[in-house]
Design a protein around this motif. Structure first.
Motif, mmCIF file in Angstrom:
data_model
loop_
_atom_site.group_PDB
_atom_site.id
_atom_site.type_symbol
_atom_site.label_atom_id
_atom_site.label_comp_id
_atom_site.label_asym_id
_atom_site.label_seq_id
_atom_site.Cartn_x
_atom_site.Cartn_y
_atom_site.Cartn_z
ATOM 1 N N ALA A 292 26.849 5.426 -8.143
ATOM 2 C CA ALA A 292 26.464 4.133 -7.593
ATOM 3 C C ALA A 292 27.108 3.870 -6.245
ATOM 4 O O ALA A 292 26.743 2.932 -5.554
ATOM 5 C CB ALA A 292 26.856 3.018 -8.566
ATOM 6 N N GLY A 293 28.077 4.717 -5.884
ATOM 7 C CA GLY A 293 28.771 4.568 -4.617
ATOM 8 C C GLY A 293 30.172 4.037 -4.809
ATOM 9 O O GLY A 293 30.375 2.993 -5.439
ATOM 10 N N GLN A 294 31.156 4.775 -4.306
ATOM 11 C CA GLN A 294 32.551 4.342 -4.376
ATOM 12 C C GLN A 294 33.202 4.433 -3.009
ATOM 13 O O GLN A 294 32.995 5.417 -2.290
ATOM 14 C CB GLN A 294 33.335 5.210 -5.372
ATOM 15 N N PRO A 295 33.973 3.433 -2.624
ATOM 16 C CA PRO A 295 34.683 3.496 -1.336
ATOM 17 C C PRO A 295 35.612 4.700 -1.277
ATOM 18 O O PRO A 295 36.233 5.070 -2.275
ATOM 19 C CB PRO A 295 35.486 2.184 -1.326
ATOM 20 N N THR A 296 35.676 5.302 -0.128
ATOM 21 C CA THR A 296 36.508 6.469 0.196
ATOM 22 C C THR A 296 36.178 7.687 -0.658
ATOM 23 O O THR A 296 36.999 8.586 -0.813
ATOM 24 C CB THR A 296 38.030 6.170 0.093
ATOM 25 N N THR B 43 42.978 12.631 -15.865
ATOM 26 C CA THR B 43 43.076 14.046 -15.550
ATOM 27 C C THR B 43 43.637 14.206 -14.143
ATOM 28 O O THR B 43 43.831 13.225 -13.409
ATOM 29 C CB THR B 43 41.694 14.717 -15.608
ATOM 30 N N ARG B 44 43.844 15.438 -13.757
ATOM 31 C CA ARG B 44 44.298 15.730 -12.384
ATOM 32 C C ARG B 44 43.294 15.186 -11.367
ATOM 33 O O ARG B 44 43.673 14.661 -10.320
ATOM 34 C CB ARG B 44 44.457 17.249 -12.225
ATOM 35 N N MET B 45 41.990 15.289 -11.663
ATOM 36 C CA MET B 45 40.981 14.779 -10.750
ATOM 37 C C MET B 45 41.025 13.252 -10.671
ATOM 38 O O MET B 45 40.920 12.662 -9.593
ATOM 39 C CB MET B 45 39.585 15.228 -11.183
ATOM 40 N N ALA B 46 41.194 12.601 -11.824
ATOM 41 C CA ALA B 46 41.269 11.142 -11.829
ATOM 42 C C ALA B 46 42.460 10.661 -11.022
ATOM 43 O O ALA B 46 42.396 9.632 -10.334
ATOM 44 C CB ALA B 46 41.347 10.626 -13.264
ATOM 45 N N ALA B 47 43.540 11.402 -11.068
ATOM 46 C CA ALA B 47 44.745 11.020 -10.331
ATOM 47 C C ALA B 47 44.515 11.055 -8.824
ATOM 48 O O ALA B 47 45.221 10.379 -8.065
ATOM 49 C CB ALA B 47 45.896 11.939 -10.712
ATOM 50 N N ALA B 48 43.506 11.825 -8.389
ATOM 51 C CA ALA B 48 43.189 11.896 -6.958
ATOM 52 C C ALA B 48 42.483 10.633 -6.473
ATOM 53 O O ALA B 48 42.385 10.390 -5.270
ATOM 54 C CB ALA B 48 42.311 13.120 -6.672
ATOM 55 N N ASP B 49 41.970 9.823 -7.408
ATOM 56 C CA ASP B 49 41.305 8.573 -7.069
ATOM 57 C C ASP B 49 42.356 7.474 -7.043
ATOM 58 O O ASP B 49 42.856 7.047 -8.086
ATOM 59 C CB ASP B 49 40.227 8.262 -8.103
ATOM 60 N N THR B 50 42.684 6.989 -5.867
ATOM 61 C CA THR B 50 43.771 6.017 -5.733
ATOM 62 C C THR B 50 43.430 4.680 -6.380
ATOM 63 O O THR B 50 44.318 3.853 -6.612
ATOM 64 C CB THR B 50 44.095 5.797 -4.247
ATOM 65 N N ARG B 51 42.149 4.444 -6.672
ATOM 66 C CA ARG B 51 41.738 3.196 -7.293
ATOM 67 C C ARG B 51 41.659 3.290 -8.809
ATOM 68 O O ARG B 51 41.459 2.291 -9.491
ATOM 69 C CB ARG B 51 40.361 2.781 -6.760
ATOM 70 N N GLN C 167 39.616 11.983 -1.777
ATOM 71 C CA GLN C 167 39.384 10.690 -1.143
ATOM 72 C C GLN C 167 39.401 10.858 0.374
ATOM 73 O O GLN C 167 40.271 11.562 0.907
ATOM 74 C CB GLN C 167 40.465 9.690 -1.550
ATOM 75 N N ALA C 168 38.464 10.232 1.033
ATOM 76 C CA ALA C 168 38.433 10.243 2.499
ATOM 77 C C ALA C 168 37.578 9.083 2.986
ATOM 78 O O ALA C 168 36.506 8.823 2.435
ATOM 79 C CB ALA C 168 37.869 11.565 3.025
ATOM 80 N N GLU C 169 38.045 8.388 3.994
ATOM 81 C CA GLU C 169 37.268 7.296 4.571
ATOM 82 C C GLU C 169 36.087 7.856 5.360
ATOM 83 O O GLU C 169 36.169 8.930 5.962
ATOM 84 C CB GLU C 169 38.145 6.444 5.486
ATOM 85 N N ILE C 170 34.990 7.113 5.360
ATOM 86 C CA ILE C 170 33.825 7.500 6.151
ATOM 87 C C ILE C 170 34.230 7.571 7.623
ATOM 88 O O ILE C 170 34.897 6.676 8.138
ATOM 89 C CB ILE C 170 32.679 6.491 5.961
ATOM 90 N N GLY C 171 33.847 8.637 8.271
ATOM 91 C CA GLY C 171 34.230 8.853 9.661
ATOM 92 C C GLY C 171 35.462 9.722 9.801
ATOM 93 O O GLY C 171 35.714 10.263 10.873
ATOM 94 N N GLN C 172 36.233 9.829 8.708
ATOM 95 C CA GLN C 172 37.429 10.662 8.725
ATOM 96 C C GLN C 172 37.291 11.885 7.820
ATOM 97 O O GLN C 172 38.235 12.665 7.683
ATOM 98 C CB GLN C 172 38.650 9.841 8.265
ATOM 99 N N ASP C 173 36.121 12.036 7.191
ATOM 100 C CA ASP C 173 35.923 13.132 6.249
ATOM 101 C C ASP C 173 35.865 14.467 6.978
ATOM 102 O O ASP C 173 35.438 14.541 8.140
ATOM 103 C CB ASP C 173 34.619 12.911 5.467
ATOM 104 N N ASP C 174 36.294 15.504 6.286
ATOM 105 C CA ASP C 174 36.353 16.846 6.855
ATOM 106 C C ASP C 174 35.107 17.632 6.442
ATOM 107 O O ASP C 174 34.856 17.781 5.239
ATOM 108 C CB ASP C 174 37.605 17.559 6.355
ATOM 109 N N PRO C 175 34.310 18.124 7.382
ATOM 110 C CA PRO C 175 33.077 18.825 7.017
ATOM 111 C C PRO C 175 33.292 20.004 6.080
ATOM 112 O O PRO C 175 32.468 20.239 5.188
ATOM 113 C CB PRO C 175 32.524 19.280 8.375
ATOM 114 N N ALA C 176 34.367 20.734 6.247
ATOM 115 C CA ALA C 176 34.611 21.876 5.357
ATOM 116 C C ALA C 176 34.860 21.410 3.928
ATOM 117 O O ALA C 176 34.379 22.023 2.968
ATOM 118 C CB ALA C 176 35.805 22.692 5.866
#
Length: 275
Positions: free
Chosen positions: A143-147, A185-193, A96-105
């Protein structure tokens, strides 16, 4: 007879989570399975479990973001089992990362695994497949998800890969579908929503079915499977009416939207947030 008896299948990212569930279920249904994961000890645990239960499994460790590893996982399958009948492009990451705060790597790493990994493995597999099935891991995040802009972009790409590959490989008898699951799953847990949902094992029967000959007429589909609900998702298509005009200026376009065109709610509003 087991539904996958006599088939050899590659499953990427199969050391844990969904991939592990897909591998153990496919093996229980008769498939010989290549377990791929970046974590070799985890991959070996899954292969050992399958073997202990009377199935056939071998390990091919490494990242699918490396095209040489994509070739190696297919070569492992044909060397060990003499053929490859199925590929499950399950390996993927999310953050998860907000637009403008994402890390290019981080953005590059995700695209290399989720998109290029799917392309590399598909490219390698079809050279050896004589018919069979490819199952990609999609998501309504397309479809697009915030963060989750980068993850959403990757799953939009997977949807396009699925449609394009299904059309191109149809005459060769290779089916290509994408599963858009929700599982805890572990990946789903990374989605705060994300909301708690069923375990990965609830998704595995759908993947096994798509790998089997019983799904011979199913290809080019995005299939949503979540919390006991199963449905096919409509892919991009025009919505009526389609307006024609000899010349379009700003006023004519504005009038079309104000009086005749009814824009749909964005897909992320209709589908909600999910994997």
């Amino acid at each position: 007879m087991a539904i996958l008896a006599g088939k050899a299948v590659v499953i990427t990212g199969a050391g844990q989570g969904l991939g592990r569930a897909f591998a153990t279920h496919a093996a229980a249904e008769g498939a010989a399975v290549v377990i791929n994961d970046v974590n070799e000890p985890l991959a070996k645990q899954v292969a050992d479990l399958i073997t202990l239960q009377g199935g056939k499994a071998v390990v091919s460790a490494g990242s699918v973001s490396d095209p040489d590893q994509a070739e190696a996982v297919v070569d492992t399958c044909t060397a060990a089992f003499g053929r490859i009948d199925g590929l499950v492009n399950n390996a993927g990451i999310r953050y998860q990362a907000e637009i403008g705060q994402d890390d290019p790597a981080s953005m590059r790493e995700l695209i290399e695994i989720n998109v290029l990994g799917t392309l590399y493995c598909t490219n390698a597999a079809v050279r050896s497949m004589r018919g069979g099935s490819i199952v990609n891991l999609g998501s309504v995040a397309m479809a697009g998800q915030p963060t989750a802009l980068t993850y959403s972009a990757s799953k939009g790409a997977v949807a396009s890969i699925t449609a394009g590959a299904a059309a191109e490989l149809h005459e060769r008898g290779i089916r290509v579908n994408a599963v858009c699951p929700v599982a805890w799953t572990r990946m789903a847990a990374a989605d705060t929503r994300a909301k708690p949902s069923g375990p990965p094992e609830t998704i595995a029967p759908l993947v096994t079915y798509l790998l089997s000959d019983r799904a011979a007429k199913v290809t080019g589909q995005l299939i949503r499977f979540a919390n006991g609900q199963l449905h096919v998702m409509v892919q991009t298509s025009p919505k009526e009416p389609v307006l024609e005009n000899a010349a379009w200026d700003v006023d004519a376009i504005a009038e079309a939207f104000e009086q005749r065109l009814e824009p749909e709610d964005p897909a992320w509003v209709r589908w909600g947030v999910g994997r």
